[in-house]
Design a protein around this motif. Sequence first.
Motif, PDB file in Angstrom:
ATOM      1  N   ARG A 243       0.943  -1.178  -0.010  1.00 20.59           N
ATOM      2  CA  ARG A 243      -0.123  -0.094   0.034  1.00 20.59           C
ATOM      3  C   ARG A 243       0.808   1.147   0.036  1.00 20.59           C
ATOM      4  O   ARG A 243       0.667   2.316  -0.666  1.00 20.59           O
ATOM      5  N   LYS A 244       1.934   1.235   0.856  1.00 22.99           N
ATOM      6  CA  LYS A 244       2.835   2.311   1.008  1.00 22.99           C
ATOM      7  C   LYS A 244       3.750   2.780  -0.552  1.00 22.99           C
ATOM      8  O   LYS A 244       3.741   3.493  -0.815  1.00 22.99           O
ATOM      9  N   MET A 245       3.721   1.415  -1.111  1.00 22.56           N
ATOM     10  CA  MET A 245       4.413   1.616  -2.449  1.00 22.56           C
ATOM     11  C   MET A 245       3.808   2.196  -3.544  1.00 22.56           C
ATOM     12  O   MET A 245       3.880   3.124  -4.216  1.00 22.56           O
ATOM     13  N   PHE A 246       2.353   1.754  -3.365  1.00 21.14           N
ATOM     14  CA  PHE A 246       1.564   2.356  -4.349  1.00 21.14           C
ATOM     15  C   PHE A 246       1.117   3.805  -3.999  1.00 21.14           C
ATOM     16  O   PHE A 246       0.672   4.528  -4.994  1.00 21.14           O
ATOM     17  N   VAL A 247       1.055   4.165  -2.918  1.00 19.42           N
ATOM     18  CA  VAL A 247       0.982   5.676  -2.767  1.00 19.42           C
ATOM     19  C   VAL A 247       1.975   6.383  -3.010  1.00 19.42           C
ATOM     20  O   VAL A 247       1.892   7.412  -3.642  1.00 19.42           O
ATOM     21  N   THR A 248       3.484   5.936  -2.994  1.00 20.64           N
ATOM     22  CA  THR A 248       4.200   6.648  -3.674  1.00 20.64           C
ATOM     23  C   THR A 248       4.341   6.445  -5.102  1.00 20.64           C
ATOM     24  O   THR A 248       4.670   7.581  -5.816  1.00 20.64           O
ATOM     25  N   LEU A 249       3.614   5.543  -5.843  1.00 14.26           N
ATOM     26  CA  LEU A 249       3.504   5.410  -7.259  1.00 14.26           C
ATOM     27  C   LEU A 249       2.620   6.581  -7.646  1.00 14.26           C
ATOM     28  O   LEU A 249       2.705   7.385  -8.627  1.00 14.26           O
ATOM     29  N   ASN A 250       1.477   6.748  -6.744  1.00 13.45           N
ATOM     30  CA  ASN A 250       0.677   7.786  -7.423  1.00 13.45           C
ATOM     31  C   ASN A 250       1.363   9.157  -7.215  1.00 13.45           C
ATOM     32  O   ASN A 250       1.063  10.027  -8.211  1.00 13.45           O
TER      33      ASN A 250
ATOM     34  N   LEU B 281       8.121  -1.806 -12.756  1.00 11.72           N
ATOM     35  CA  LEU B 281       7.739  -0.372 -12.158  1.00 11.72           C
ATOM     36  C   LEU B 281       9.127   0.058 -11.327  1.00 11.72           C
ATOM     37  O   LEU B 281       9.821  -0.392 -10.384  1.00 11.72           O
ATOM     38  N   VAL B 282       9.287   1.391 -11.502  1.00 12.23           N
ATOM     39  CA  VAL B 282      10.122   2.088 -10.843  1.00 12.23           C
ATOM     40  C   VAL B 282       9.661   3.347 -10.603  1.00 12.23           C
ATOM     41  O   VAL B 282       8.982   4.108 -11.409  1.00 12.23           O
ATOM     42  N   GLY B 283       9.591   4.042  -9.418  1.00  2.16           N
ATOM     43  CA  GLY B 283       8.995   5.283  -9.144  1.00  2.16           C
ATOM     44  C   GLY B 283       9.962   5.841  -7.892  1.00  2.16           C
ATOM     45  O   GLY B 283      10.455   5.305  -6.954  1.00  2.16           O
ATOM     46  N   VAL B 284      10.055   7.213  -7.912  1.00  2.00           N
ATOM     47  CA  VAL B 284      10.878   7.936  -6.943  1.00  2.00           C
ATOM     48  C   VAL B 284       9.715   9.145  -6.443  1.00  2.00           C
ATOM     49  O   VAL B 284       9.210   9.758  -7.350  1.00  2.00           O
TER      50      VAL B 284
END
Length: 374
Positions: free
Chosen positions: A214-221, A307-310
Motif C-alpha cells: 500500500r505504501k509503495m502504491f501511494v508513492t507510485l501515485n 515498475l520504478v518510482g521515486v
Amino acid sequence: MSLEIKKVESRKDLKRFIEFPLSLYRGNPYWCPPLLMDEYNTLRRDKNAAFEYCEAEYWLAYREGELVGRVAGIINPKANQYWNEPLVRFGWIDFIDDAEVSGALIRTVEEWGRSKGLKGIHGPLGFADMDREGMLVEGFEELSGMAVIYNYPYYPEHMVRMGFQKAADWLQYEFIIPPDIPEKVDRMARLVLEKYQLRVLQVKKAKELKPWARKMFVTLNEAYQVLYGYASISEQQMDAYTEQYFGFIRPEFVSIIIDEQDKVVAFGVSMPSLTRALQKCRGKLFPFGFLRLLRAIRRNDIIDMYLVGVRPDYQGKGVLALIYHDLHKAYLEHGVRKAVTSPQLEENLKAVTIWKNYVGRQHIRRRCWVKHWE
C-alpha cells in the motif's frame, strides 16, 4: 463482404475478445501472450476495481462470420478531470491488415465517446497505468514482454491514415548486466544513503512485502501524477494489485527504499522474464502453464523491470542510483545476464539518465495516439 461490429454482451463474447490475439499472432516469435486470467480480471466489471469510476464497452468485428478485430472503449473520468481533457480511451485493439476493419472499430469507439459528450480519442490506454499501453512503432523484431503491448508493423500505418497524431512515446532499453556495479552508481548510492538517512528494506519472503505494498502504491501515485494520461489508482485497486501480483513475486528482485519514518521513498519492481513460458502455454495456466511459469520464475537469466518510482521530493537526488545498485547486486547473485526496462516516457529524462552508466541500447518505442474532433 459485409463487416459487422458486435458489442461484447456475454461471457462467450468476452472469451472471444480475450482470445482473438491467440489466432492473430499465432506463430509470431516476438509476441508475448498475456496471462489470460489477468485479462479476465481486468476486463470483467465484477473483478476490476477501476469500474468503481470508469466506464467501458468492448466490441468485436466480424466478416462473413469470421472474427477479424476487437477494441475496447474506456472512459476514465478521474484522468479526464485531472488533465482537463475530455477524451475517450481505446485499448485492447487488434485487427487484420484491413482499413475497413480498423476504421470501423475506431469509429465505433469515437461514436460512443461523442455520445458521452467527449471531445476526442486517445490510446492505446487501459483503465490505469498498471494496464498495458502504447502501440508499438519501433522494435517489431524484438522480443516482447508480459506487461507490454506487441502489434504488427501495419498498425501504426492504419492510425496515421485515420488522422491520428502522436501524443506521447514510451521507450524501452535493454542492457547487459556488467560483472561489477558501475563506479558512478556505486558512489552515488553510498552518498544518498548517508545524506538522506535512507535504508533499503530487507525481506526474504514475498509475504513480507505485502504490508509495504500500500505504501509503495501511494508513492507510485505521487511519482507518476505528472506523467502522460496518469490517473491515481484507488485503495481498492491497490489491494487488488497486491493480491494479484505480490503472491508470486521474487522479493530479491524488488527494491524498496524507506526513510526514517518508514515511508516509501522509492521502489523498483522486477521479475524474471515470463515471455518464453507464456509463448509455450499460450497464456493459459492449465493444464501445465503454471509449471512453465514457476520454472521461468525460479530459473531465468533475463529480467523484466516492471515498475520504478521515486517520490517527487526525492527526485533528482540520486535515489534512482540506490535502487539500481540494490537490484544490480541481486542480479549478479542470481546469474542474471540481461535486463529489459519498463517503458519510460521519452520526455521523462530523470528516469532514463541512469542508463548512461550501463552498456545497452534503446530498442523499442511505443506510442499513444490522439485525435480531437469539433
